[in-house]
Design an enzyme around this catalytic site. Structure first.
Site, PDB file in Angstrom:
ATOM      1  CB  CYS A  50      -0.986  -0.008   1.163  1.00 51.82           C
ATOM      2  SG  CYS A  50      -0.247  -0.424   2.730  1.00 51.82           S
ATOM      3  NE  ARG A  52       8.210   0.556   0.067  1.00 51.33           N
ATOM      4  CZ  ARG A  52       8.951   1.653   0.145  1.00 51.33           C
ATOM      5  NH1 ARG A  52       9.657   2.056  -0.878  1.00 51.33           N
ATOM      6  NH2 ARG A  52       8.984   2.328   1.260  1.00 51.33           N
ATOM      7  CD  GLN A 112       3.554  -4.713   9.633  1.00 47.74           C
ATOM      8  OE1 GLN A 112       4.319  -3.750   9.682  1.00 47.74           O
ATOM      9  NE2 GLN A 112       2.684  -4.983  10.588  1.00 47.74           N
ATOM     10  CB  ALA A 186     -17.201   3.132  23.484  1.00 47.88           C
TER      11      ALA A 186
END
Lengths: 428, 287
Positions: A50, A52, A112, A186
């Site tokens: 996402c 490169r 990653q 929340a």
């Protein structure tokens, strides 16, 4: 080696451009096969994530990889050309090393990218597009990335508030397994931090909200236990980690309450993360022993400190990569020159033995001593004559212009590419 | 007849461990310490400890064989034995918890003890080195010494863990923890658990050691033998130890408070260790 790299990354192009160039996972293999069928491209691989899209190729002569990307996507890329960068040779090599080592990532040091590059490499290899040069380049790139990871702290420190929360929790509790997390409110940030903790093994998760319905709704998505705010004093002591992100304008947790929690949990420490503005937790809580309170500024400071840490580490990593690029090129140069050296020596020795055989018949019978002397003389003549060219050849291989010089040398000594090739095969 | 050869090798290895621990500390200050180097240093400190421990064992066996007794009857021998027991106990802890940062405090202590031990034996003649009084040739006293030493070792590990706990707690409470400091420190709960378990293991050993010593002293000197400074300090250590464990167990004491009492307890034990010079029944044999 004649590397060429063309691509876009998060710095050179906005997401609108990157998404136009992205290559879906399932068609990556085909794309690589198309790449190596381009004229002048002998080896190639494509990385598409996402952040490169990059095409790396070992080329001979001029190759238009931008044009290739355009043809691949079936569109004209002239408008996008300004976003594409092109790197050659040393620069391409350095870029590959930096990308694989996560120095070119959006979050420097994120882990990653290594897996993504490795995957791209496997796809390309399966498609038969990775052979000698890219094989050498990529295996070195992976080794460099591992070295960077183990010898610097680049991937160790927190890069976001959630990551900082996890780091702090780990520093206090050691392991997050079985640690109860209480989420007050929340809000999005709170949920994000809670999710990060759960991913690291924390649980059970309790969610409390001003409106119980909302608590129930959010709890359902996390498989968590909903609480109403009124239940907190009675059940809050279960929580090892309390994350607070409500919109309340008053404190929700006071010093006395937290002290009571601690007494009921036999002083086992509590980590309190108050990411709400205005704050939800009374700052006086910080004075209680075994209560560790961090507000949003404190967490940001943790992130900043670790980002500074990362930055320093990144600089060290850059230096490491520079040396690696240098040593890779040098080794590659010396490796390339060896078949040529052998071919030259072989050719010369061939000439010597031929000439010797021709002259031998005219010399008549020789004593073994004379025989040896003639042999030694010719051999020494050959070696002396070749000495300087061979030394120079090794030198040239280390220089940037080595590739062009090598061609000239092959022509001068009448060495064909096949002669270098067969010699190589002999070796194997 | 024996030399101090093996003891000196052990001392050198402990010194090497001490030096690499110091380098670790200095390196950890700036965040820029290369991780690879830090890892290598930690690994080498461990190797120094293991190999030093083995040579130390050889030196003790040699001393014991030369004296035909368990080598704890002289001050220098006992010091060497204490260093040995602490190193051994720490190696065991290391196997179970791998609190590698603790090696930074273990080396100064065992190195110092070993140095004192060797220095004490330097001027001795071989005769002096190899003879001991019959009074001290008794299996009960050996057991007494070893058990008490193990109690000391456990206390020392707890002490080291608590010192690190205090440093870590301060860092985290300050809300601006430095990444470089945190990288060296084990998690707080791990340190707390290590300290508690070490005390739990050490307490019965110390108790048994004191009981044996007490029984032996009363049979020799009667009740008067118990009114000895060293024995009283030993009892004080034991009582603090007991209070510490009891309050941890019943009142859930932990964290800073437990750390302070552990450190106090350790300091009392150190005084106890040094109190031989003004103790009647605990006089070492001085050749």
């Amino acid at each position: 080696m004649n590397l060429l790299l063309v691509g876009v990354n998060h710095q050179s192009a906005p997401v609108e451009v990157r998404e136009q160039l992205a290559i879906p996972e399932q068609s990556l293999g085909n794309a690589v096969r198309l790449l190596v069928s381009e004229p002048g491209v002998s080896e190639g691989m494509i990385v598409s994530t996402c952040n490169r899209v990059e095409v790396l190729a070992e080329t001979a002569g001029d190759v238009d990889l931008c044009g290739f990307l355009g043809r691949l996507h079936g569109r004209d890329l002239t408008r996008l050309r300004q976003h594409l960068y092109e790197r050659r040779e040393r620069d391409a090599l350095r870029h590959v090393f930096r990308v694989t080592s996560s120095l070119d990532s959006l979050v420097v040091g994120e882990p990653q990218i290594f897996g993504q590059v490795k995957h791209a490499y496997h796809v390309a290899r399966d498609a038969g597009a990775v052979r000698t040069t890219l094989e050498a380049v990529m295996s070195r790139a992976f080794a460099v990335a591992k070295k960077v990871r183990t010898e610097t702290n680049i991937g160790r420190s927190a890069s976001s508030i959630s990551h900082a929360a996890v780091d702090l929790a780990l520093q206090i509790f050691g392991s997050l397994h079985g640690k109860c997390v209480l989420l007050l409110g929340a809000g999005k940030m709170g949920q994000l931090a809670a999710r990060c903790l759960i991913e690291q093994g924390a649980g059970p998760l309790l969610i409390a909200n001003r409106t119980f319905d909302r608590a129930q709704a959010v709890a359902a998505t996390y498989n968590a236990e909903p609480l109403s705010l009124a239940e907190i004093p009675a059940r809050g002591h279960r929580a090892d980690i309390i994350i607070s992100s409500t919109g309340s304008s008053e404190y929700l947790l006071y010093r006395s309450q937290v002290a009571e929690f601690l007494a009921r949990r036999r002083q086992r420490p509590i980590l309190l993360l108050d990411i709400a503005v205005p704050r939800d937790i009374d700052p006086q809580v910080q004075t209680i022993e075994n209560a560790f309170l961090y507000n949003i500024d404190d967490l940001q400071a943790v992130v900043d400190a670790s980002m500074a840490d990362r930055q320093r580490e990144a600089m060290r990593a850059e230096a490491m990569i520079e040396t690696e690029v240098e040593s890779f090129l040098q080794r590659l140069g010396t490796l390339d020159v060896i078949p040529t050296l052998r071919a030259i020596q072989k050719r010369a020795d061939q000439l010597r033995t031929e000439e010797l055989a021709r002259v031998r018949s005219r010399l008549g019978p020789l004593t073994p001593e004379q025989e040896r002397a003639v042999d030694a003389m010719t051999r020494s003549l050959m070696q002396k004559w070749l000495h300087r060219p061979l030394v120079e050849l090794k030198q040239i291989a280390n220089e940037a212009t080595g590739f062009a010089a090598m061609d000239l040398i092959h022509r001068l000594f009448g060495i064909t590419d096949s002669a270098v090739g067969t010699d190589d095969e002999d070796e194997k | 007849m024996y030399s101090l050869f093996w003891a000196r090798i052990a001392l050198t290895l402990y010194l090497a461990g001490l030096v690499s621990s110091c380098v670790l500390l200095v390196l950890a200050r700036p965040a820029a310490a290369p991780t690879g180097l830090v890892e290598r240093l930690f690994r080498s400190t461990r190797i120094f400890l293991v190999v030093g421990f083995l040579f130390h064992l050889v030196s003790l066996v040699e001393a014991g064989m030369a004296a035909h007794t368990f080598p704890v009857t002289q001050y220098s021998e006992a010091t060497s034995m204490l260093a040995f027991v602490i190193a051994g106990f720490f190696l065991l802890v290391y196997r179970l918890y791998s609190p590698r940062a603790l090696s930074i405090v273990i080396f100064p202590l065992i190195f110092l003890l070993m140095l004192v031990s060797i220095y004490g034996r330097l001027g001795m003649s071989h005769v002096a080195q190899t003879q001991g009084p019959a009074l001290l040739r008794n299996h009960w006293i050996y057991l007494h010494v070893i058990l008490v030493f193990l109690g000391y070792a456990a206390l020392f590990v707890a002490f080291a863990a608590e010192v690190f706990y205090l440093v870590g707690e301060r860092e985290l409470k300050g809300r601006r923890p430095r990444p470089s400091v945190l990288r060296l420190l084990p998690p707080l709960e791990t340190l707390d658990r290590l300290s508690y378990r070490s005390l739990l293991a050490g307490f019965p050993l110390l108790t048994a050691g004191l009981l044996i010593g007490g029984y032996w002293a009363t049979t020799l000197w009667g009740a008067a033998g118990l009114r000895d400074p060293k024995i009283l300090i030993g009892l004080l250590t034991w009582a603090l130890y007991l209070i510490l464990l009891f309050s941890r167990w019943s009142a859930g004491w932990r964290g800073r408070r437990a750390a302070y009492v552990t450190i106090l307890c350790f300091c009392v034990a150190v005084v106890g260790w040094m109190s031989n010079s003004f103790s009647g029944v605990h006089q070492f044999w001085k050749p």
